[in-house]
Design an enzyme around this catalytic site. Sequence first.
Site, PDB file in Angstrom:
ATOM      1  N   LYS A  80       0.826  -1.068  -0.269  1.00 16.67           N
ATOM      2  CA  LYS A  80      -0.017  -0.111   0.025  1.00 16.67           C
ATOM      3  C   LYS A  80       0.700   1.269   0.044  1.00 16.67           C
ATOM      4  O   LYS A  80       1.940   1.347   0.736  1.00 16.67           O
ATOM      5  CB  LYS A  80      -0.804   0.047   1.080  1.00 16.67           C
ATOM      6  CG  LYS A  80      -1.842   1.287   1.354  1.00 16.67           C
ATOM      7  CD  LYS A  80      -2.748   1.048   2.638  1.00 16.67           C
ATOM      8  CE  LYS A  80      -3.737   2.181   2.641  1.00 16.67           C
ATOM      9  NZ  LYS A  80      -4.630   2.148   4.082  1.00 16.67           N
ATOM     10  N   SER A 156      -9.319   2.120   3.305  1.00 15.04           N
ATOM     11  CA  SER A 156      -8.526   2.665   2.454  1.00 15.04           C
ATOM     12  C   SER A 156      -7.409   1.888   1.609  1.00 15.04           C
ATOM     13  O   SER A 156      -6.703   2.399   0.836  1.00 15.04           O
ATOM     14  CB  SER A 156      -7.601   3.951   3.290  1.00 15.04           C
ATOM     15  OG  SER A 156      -7.148   3.373   4.194  1.00 15.04           O
ATOM     16  N   SER A 180      -9.925   0.150   7.633  1.00 16.56           N
ATOM     17  CA  SER A 180      -9.169   0.255   6.196  1.00 16.56           C
ATOM     18  C   SER A 180      -8.944  -0.968   5.762  1.00 16.56           C
ATOM     19  O   SER A 180      -8.290  -1.030   4.505  1.00 16.56           O
ATOM     20  CB  SER A 180      -8.296   1.395   6.184  1.00 16.56           C
ATOM     21  OG  SER A 180      -9.072   2.604   6.353  1.00 16.56           O
TER      22      SER A 180
END
Length: 480
Positions: A80, A156, A180
């Site tokens: 990420k 996210s 997330s």
Amino acid sequence: MDDLVRMTALELLHGYREKQFSPVDVTQAMLSQIARCNPVVNAYNLVDEAFTIAAARESEARYQSGETRGALDGVPVAIKDVFLTPQWPTIKGSRTIDPNSTLGKEAPSVAALNRHGAVPLGKTTTPEFGWKGVTDNPVDGVTRNPWNPSKTAGGSSGGSAAAVPLGMGPLALGTDAGGSIRIPAGFSGLVGLKPSFGEVPHWPASPFGTLAHAGPMTWTVADCALLMNVLSEGDSRDTHAIPRRNIDYLAAIQGEPEALLKGVKIAFSATLGYVQVDREVEETVRAAALKLQSLGAEVTEVAPGFDDPLAAFGHLFYGGAANALRAIGKKQRGLMDPQLVSVSEKAAQLSMLDYLEAVNERMALCERMALFHKKYDLLLTPTLPITAFAAGREVPEDWPSTRWPSWTPYTYPFNLTGQPAISVPCGFSTSGLPIGLQLVGARFDDRAVLRAAQAYQLAAPLTHVRPQLFFENSPEEQNA
């Protein structure tokens, strides 16, 4: 190629050891899959084929010499774009970050992957600074659901979530300050674990403070346990990390489902006492509770007995957003997601007493759940009350609230408490969208969470089901 990109990390490691294929074979296959699927879903915002292939060749040479490195040698991993990577920029979906400023720095999770020989595939998309439960940002655009690209992948960690089901990497890193990891895992049909706070070292400290956790996102629970063995290694830079317990999570989940669930007491709550949940979601998760009961767990339908902590969470989370923007001037804010700017400026007006009131509510919730887990080993809920909605929106159409936490009521309470919580796929809606269940354990009992998740997945596997896009020949066919 289809065989290689559908393999789990554990299957890849076995194939490497048996010389059935090499890390280069696998990496090339996954890079081809990224080239084919990423234009549709926008999971990756950075792919550096030359660097990735070079890392795979180094791994291949280690296998040829018999001197492999660690537990993940040659396994591709998606990272990420909030984790610092020494070879690549970390821009967190923001035009306000100078990409050259983060080069040479390495997050603990990335350092652990490198120690264990993993092959970094690239950086995955995130909303700006990871601030919301869907994934879009001013730099990279919208990330889409692998099962239906017109829908959101969640956030996210939406880029990581979109990558795994499509064979664009068997393992991925995510972060979770309000859901997330679990939100996109639930929407996108994969496994996502928010470990106990402090179990996985995280540096630099998140602007969202002690709400934020780093953790694994994988196709199977077994791969999740494998990755946890690596990510939970110590790193002195995280001053919030708990003392290393050196738990072998992969060894802990070995056994038949009945053995893994023997003597386990599970509290099932479809609503937590206050959530309005979609009927199809509730029925699917209720069936999963019955499956766990049939395997020998003692399942009781009971709510944990706390009121919705949304206001307290909002003060702390959006206070973190304000913290993230504290050094960003008005001109630069004009380059940012306007909704992030709006919530952060509003949160900047909170008083110290507002903040401390939220802290008090958080401590009371921690105490409530500590007492709850004296009676029940695990809490079982839906991961989300709805299935994925239209991509490019923060909330579903005609939703009564404008902010994302309003549709994530099962996830953010357990960021306040720091408990381990995992999302595991448990079915699909009639429209073909994934539905996930959430298992929550007592603080620092990540082992129990993984064992129960493994038991469920062994007994009711969905890992043979892949998104249709996985099988399509080209993005053009998907869009036709």
